[in-house]
Design an enzyme around this catalytic site. Structure first.
Site: not given
Lengths: 171, 209
Positions: B179-180
């Site tokens: 989850p950047c």
């Protein structure tokens, strides 16, 4: 030069290789030959020289798979290639022709194959490798033996006979 | 490069044999699936891929036998991404949805709001060094929350590497799954994203719901 993902090779050349396999082996054995050709090609693909003629390479592999298939057919107690297409793999005979899964409902393929298999194998192969596989006659000669001119003649003779047969059978 | 065929052959009712890509001939799709299965059985399917439809557009999912190796947005150009995979991993790449079934299911659940964390084997070979360390720390930012680039830099033990964290997020090979998108600017604005700022806002809104 970038190496293409093998999927791109299958999409680009899969149809031509299937045409060649069908013309050389007939609709039934063609699919196994196609599968074996592309599996062998996938194995060797990372080592293929950059800039190589990919279609010629694939057709050459297909030719070797066709030889294997002819040898296997010769070992079968009944030479399958000599039987009418309708009697193959279908106990119900002609009725099996339009059953999906038997020949995919491709009655047309059976009709053309019926014409193609009346040709001497050399004519059929010269025609298939040149007209369907896109190989120049010089490369067809490497695959079939003999001279370039002889291969050109075989393909032309085969095409002439085939044209006569398919026109004859057209409704 | 196929040689021209005599008209009588092309126009004959038997052209199905000569034109296997013609409508009504299902042989090629069937043969392609068969090839993908045989390649996997023979241990020659180095990279399998599929494309799934999502609210952020078509997502390319690619996996090696070790795990999911790349997730790519349509704006990255899937063909270009596959060419990079061919160069960096192996050209033995086939469209083979079977290996991606679990990943595709989990991504579907995520976009439906029914999944908050991914449970998939990942292959992180496309990232290395500090960037890999950032990618490995990103899943510690929980679903629905965000962290600043500075906070992630501190998390990875390099508080001065704020810009490098930005680069690591921009080059995350597994967006959405890693989850950047939960890393935002200190002023609260969303910042850039591999899938475009609109995709990042959509993911953050989905998780805030």
């Amino acid at each position: 030069m970038e190496v293409k993902p093998f999927e791109a090779i299958v999409r680009e050349h899969g149809p031509a290789v299937l045409r060649v396999c069908r013309a050389v082996l007939g609709p039934q054995d063609a699919e196994d030959a196609w599968s074996e050709t592309f599996l062998a090609a996938l194995r060797a693909y990372p080592g293929l020289a950059p800039g190589a003629n990919v279609q010629a390479w694939l057709v050459t592999i297909a030719k070797h798979k066709a030889i294997d298939s002819h040898r296997a057919a010769a070992r079968r107690p009944v030479p399958v290639a000599e039987l009418p297409a309708d009697d193959r793999d279908t106990p119900s005979g002609a009725a099996g022709r339009d059953v999906p899964g038997v020949d995919g409902g491709r009655g047309d393929n059976d009709a053309l194959w019926a014409a193609l298999k009346t040709l001497p194998r050399r004519q059929r192969e010269a025609l298939a490798y040149h007209h369907l596989g896109g190989l120049p006659y010089a490369e067809v000669a490497l695959l079939l033996g003999g001279t370039e001119a002889a291969c050109r003649r075989s393909a032309a003779d085969g095409m002439k006979k085939l044209r006569a047969l398919t026109l004859e059978e057209s409704p | 490069m196929t040689m021209p065929l005599p008209q009588s052959l092309v126009q004959s009712p038997t052209q199905g044999l000569l034109l296997p890509d013609a409508a009504g001939d299902d042989a090629l799709p069937r043969l392609q699936s068969r090839l993908a299965a045989a390649a996997a059985d023979a241990g020659m399917l180095d990279v399998a891929y599929t494309v799934v439809d999502t609210p952020v557009g078509g997502l390319l999912l690619a996996a090696t036998p070790e795990g999911l190796v790349r997730v790519a947005f349509a704006c990255e150009d899937h063909d270009a991404v596959l060419e990079v995979l061919a160069a960096r991993i192996s050209p033995r790449i086939l469209n083979a949805p079977g290996r991606l079934q679990n990943a595709a299911d989990q991504i579907g659940e995520y976009f439906a709001g029914a999944r908050r964390a991914f449970d998939l084997p990942l292959d992180l070979r496309l990232t290395a060094g500090f960037r890999r360390s950032v990618v490995e720390h990103l899943p510690t930012i929980g679903y629905g929350s965000t962290a600043s680039y500075a906070a992630v830099a501190a998390l990875t033990g390099s508080p001065g590497a704020v810009r490098a964290v930005g680069t690591a997020c921009a080059l995350n090979p597994l967006p959405v799954v890693v989850p950047c998108h939960r890393v935002v600017r200190s002023d609260g604005s969303t910042g850039n994203y591999r899938g475009g700022p609109a995709a990042k806002r959509l993911l953050l809104k989905l998780e805030a719901a």
